[in-house]
Design an enzyme around this catalytic site. Structure first.
Site, PDB file in Angstrom:
ATOM      1  N   TRP A 251       0.819  -1.220   0.000  1.00 45.59           N
ATOM      2  CA  TRP A 251       0.000   0.000   0.000  1.00 45.59           C
ATOM      3  C   TRP A 251       0.844   1.258   0.000  1.00 45.59           C
ATOM      4  O   TRP A 251       0.413   2.295  -0.501  1.00 45.59           O
ATOM      5  CB  TRP A 251      -0.999  -0.033   1.151  1.00 45.59           C
ATOM      6  CG  TRP A 251      -2.033  -1.091   0.924  1.00 45.59           C
ATOM      7  CD1 TRP A 251      -2.253  -2.193   1.677  1.00 45.59           C
ATOM      8  CD2 TRP A 251      -2.969  -1.165  -0.176  1.00 45.59           C
ATOM      9  NE1 TRP A 251      -3.265  -2.946   1.121  1.00 45.59           N
ATOM     10  CE2 TRP A 251      -3.717  -2.337  -0.013  1.00 45.59           C
ATOM     11  CE3 TRP A 251      -3.233  -0.350  -1.278  1.00 45.59           C
ATOM     12  CZ2 TRP A 251      -4.730  -2.730  -0.899  1.00 45.59           C
ATOM     13  CZ3 TRP A 251      -4.233  -0.730  -2.172  1.00 45.59           C
ATOM     14  CH2 TRP A 251      -4.971  -1.912  -1.971  1.00 45.59           C
TER      15      TRP A 251
ATOM     16  N   ASP B   8      -2.123   6.172   6.425  1.00 45.56           N
ATOM     17  CA  ASP B   8      -3.193   5.326   5.899  1.00 45.56           C
ATOM     18  C   ASP B   8      -3.591   4.364   7.024  1.00 45.56           C
ATOM     19  O   ASP B   8      -2.801   3.513   7.430  1.00 45.56           O
ATOM     20  CB  ASP B   8      -2.647   4.568   4.678  1.00 45.56           C
ATOM     21  CG  ASP B   8      -3.668   3.622   4.058  1.00 45.56           C
ATOM     22  OD1 ASP B   8      -4.760   3.437   4.635  1.00 45.56           O
ATOM     23  OD2 ASP B   8      -3.359   3.065   2.982  1.00 45.56           O
TER      24      ASP B   8
ATOM     25  N   LYS C  45     -12.853  -2.192   5.737  1.00 45.66           N
ATOM     26  CA  LYS C  45     -12.142  -3.119   6.610  1.00 45.66           C
ATOM     27  C   LYS C  45     -12.702  -3.075   8.024  1.00 45.66           C
ATOM     28  O   LYS C  45     -13.034  -4.102   8.580  1.00 45.66           O
ATOM     29  CB  LYS C  45     -10.646  -2.810   6.625  1.00 45.66           C
ATOM     30  CG  LYS C  45      -9.887  -3.489   5.495  1.00 45.66           C
ATOM     31  CD  LYS C  45      -9.418  -2.580   4.424  1.00 45.66           C
ATOM     32  CE  LYS C  45      -8.834  -3.354   3.252  1.00 45.66           C
ATOM     33  NZ  LYS C  45      -8.094  -2.476   2.361  1.00 45.66           N
TER      34      LYS C  45
HETATM   35  C1  PLP Z   1      -7.498  -1.956   1.383  1.00 51.21           C
HETATM   36  C2  PLP Z   1      -6.474  -0.927   1.568  1.00 51.21           C
HETATM   37  C3  PLP Z   1      -6.365   0.174   0.689  1.00 51.21           C
HETATM   38  C4  PLP Z   1      -7.199   0.307  -0.563  1.00 51.21           C
HETATM   39  O1  PLP Z   1      -8.512   0.594  -0.287  1.00 51.21           O
HETATM   40  P1  PLP Z   1      -9.558   0.875  -1.474  1.00 51.21           P
HETATM   41  O2  PLP Z   1     -10.712   1.439  -0.705  1.00 51.21           O
HETATM   42  O3  PLP Z   1      -9.839  -0.424  -2.126  1.00 51.21           O
HETATM   43  O4  PLP Z   1      -8.949   1.862  -2.399  1.00 51.21           O
HETATM   44  C5  PLP Z   1      -5.414   1.137   0.964  1.00 51.21           C
HETATM   45  N1  PLP Z   1      -4.615   1.039   2.030  1.00 51.21           N
HETATM   46  C6  PLP Z   1      -4.695   0.003   2.898  1.00 51.21           C
HETATM   47  C7  PLP Z   1      -3.793  -0.048   4.074  1.00 51.21           C
HETATM   48  C8  PLP Z   1      -5.614  -1.011   2.690  1.00 51.21           C
HETATM   49  O5  PLP Z   1      -5.676  -2.037   3.541  1.00 51.21           O
END
Ligand code: PLP
Length: 359
Positions: free
Chosen positions: A100, A170, A194
């Site tokens: 990521w 993030d 998530k």
């Molecule tokens: C799943 C995830 C993303 C991407 O998320 P989307 O909503 O599919 O763009 C980005 N960063 C992390 C840490 C993730 O687990």
């Protein structure tokens, strides 16, 4: 039919309490005579839901008035571009801890000089690099990290000291899993699917003083000012996703008792799995112990054939989506807030049985 334990990294399980509440309100939200899905995003009923959701997020995370809370579409992935478009002018620093941050780095490089200042790729991202303040160029616009690495199963045991440079994180796979101190960050963001709700909405929490006043040249939908000036209602927001996020906040506050409590539950859940992995002669986890994720637990059996068999037989036993990320292989159990302790216990019991049969 009984519900399965879903170990998917996302979209992931939602609390049964939330799903049942949504089911009860599906045809008729309160006295409105309609589903939230059918409501105008300008209606008083919907506006109350979105306002309440923002208030709950602020309460849970302790977000002060120095920060904006925005609801944005395009997933967490759009933030890889929106953040530099809005906040970068000089240069950006990134710590590379896996998939990521690589993706964020790639997008940043199209827009602003970007430098990776620490990187654990040489060791297959099995640890989180320690970064001291002398590695952080104090003229940078921000230092970017991914605090919980969904794919490899690591997380920061402590935040890096970035000095005066704002930290941007993030939090997609760990938001609401434990309390945080918002003042440690310039900006945090998380895709909902998530740990916060269904897919379709990304929450961005941004310190007000980081905003640049003149970003008029940006496309309207990529400009944070558009979301700020219109309470995230410039266009139609993902109304049903925001409604479910509000229910998840309610569940956390009223049923769980807040983020300190969920942290305790999450630590116990993760310990069940890691303690077994550490005692097993068959399964193992290769992540540096201090950097292990509480949300995404990666592990392998002695070989790829056993991995495949394990994932298949676990699914037949109602423990689904245990395959590791396609670039890592092996297994990964994502045990977000909504995964009950019984689900993790069921997984550990199943692993023990598998070990006895094949070990
Ligand atoms: C799943 C995830 C993303 C991407 O998320 P989307 O909503 O599919 O763009 C980005 N960063 C992390 C840490 C993730 O687990």
């Amino acid at each position: 039919m009984s519900r399965v334990y879903n170990f998917s990294s996302g979209p992931a399980m939602l609390p049964t309490w939330v799903l049942e509440r949504a089911q009860k309100e599906m045809l008729q939200y309160q006295d409105s005579g309609q589903s939230v899905m059918e409501m105008s995003h300008r209606s008083p009923e919907y506006l109350e839901i979105q306002t309440h959701c923002e208030k709950s997020i602020r309460e849970l995370l302790g977000v002060t008035d120095d920060y904006h809370v925005l609801f944005v579409q395009g997933g967490a992935s759009l933030q890889f571009s929106m953040i530099p478009l809005n906040l970068a002018e000089n240069k950006v620093l990134i710590i590379n801890t896996g998939e990521w941050t690589k993706k964020a780095y790639k997008e940043h490089c199209k827009l602003v000089p970007t430098e990776i200042i620490a990187d654990s790729e040489a060791e297959a991202f099995a640890y989180v690099p320690k970064v001291s303040v002398d590695l952080v160029d104090q003229t940078a616009d921000y230092l970017y990290i991914c605090q919980n690495n969904t794919v490899f199963g690591t997380r920061y045991p402590a935040l890096p000291d970035s000095g005066k440079v704002p930290l941007i994180a993030d939090l997609s796979s760990m938001i609401f899993s434990e309390p945080l101190n918002i003042n440690d960050y310039g900006l945090i963001f998380a895709g909902a699917q998530k740990n916060m709700g269904p897919s379709g909405v990304c929450v961005v929490i941004l310190r007000k003083d980081l905003l640049k006043p003149s970003k008029d040249k940006l496309p309207t939908m990529l400009n944070y000012h558009t979301y700020i000036e219109n309470d995230s209602l410039f266009n139609t927001p993902p109304t049903y996703a925001i409604y479910l996020c509000d229910l998840v906040c309610k569940w956390l506050k009223e049923e769980i008792g807040g983020l300190a409590k969920i942290k305790e539950i999450n630590e116990n859940k993760a310990a069940l799995l890691y303690d077994y992995l550490d005692s097993s002669d068959f399964f193992s986890n290769n992540i540096n112990k201090t950097d292990r994720s509480l949300m995404n637990v990666t592990f392998v059996s002695p070989n790829a054939d056993f991995d495949k068999l394990f994932v298949k037989e676990a699914a037949e036993a109602g423990l689904i989506n245990l395959a590791g990320h396609r670039i890592v292989g092996g297994m990964r159990a994502s045990i977000y807030n909504a995964m009950p302790t019984e689900g993790v216990q069921a997984l550990v019991d199943f692993m023990k049985e598998f070990e006895v049969t094949h070990g």
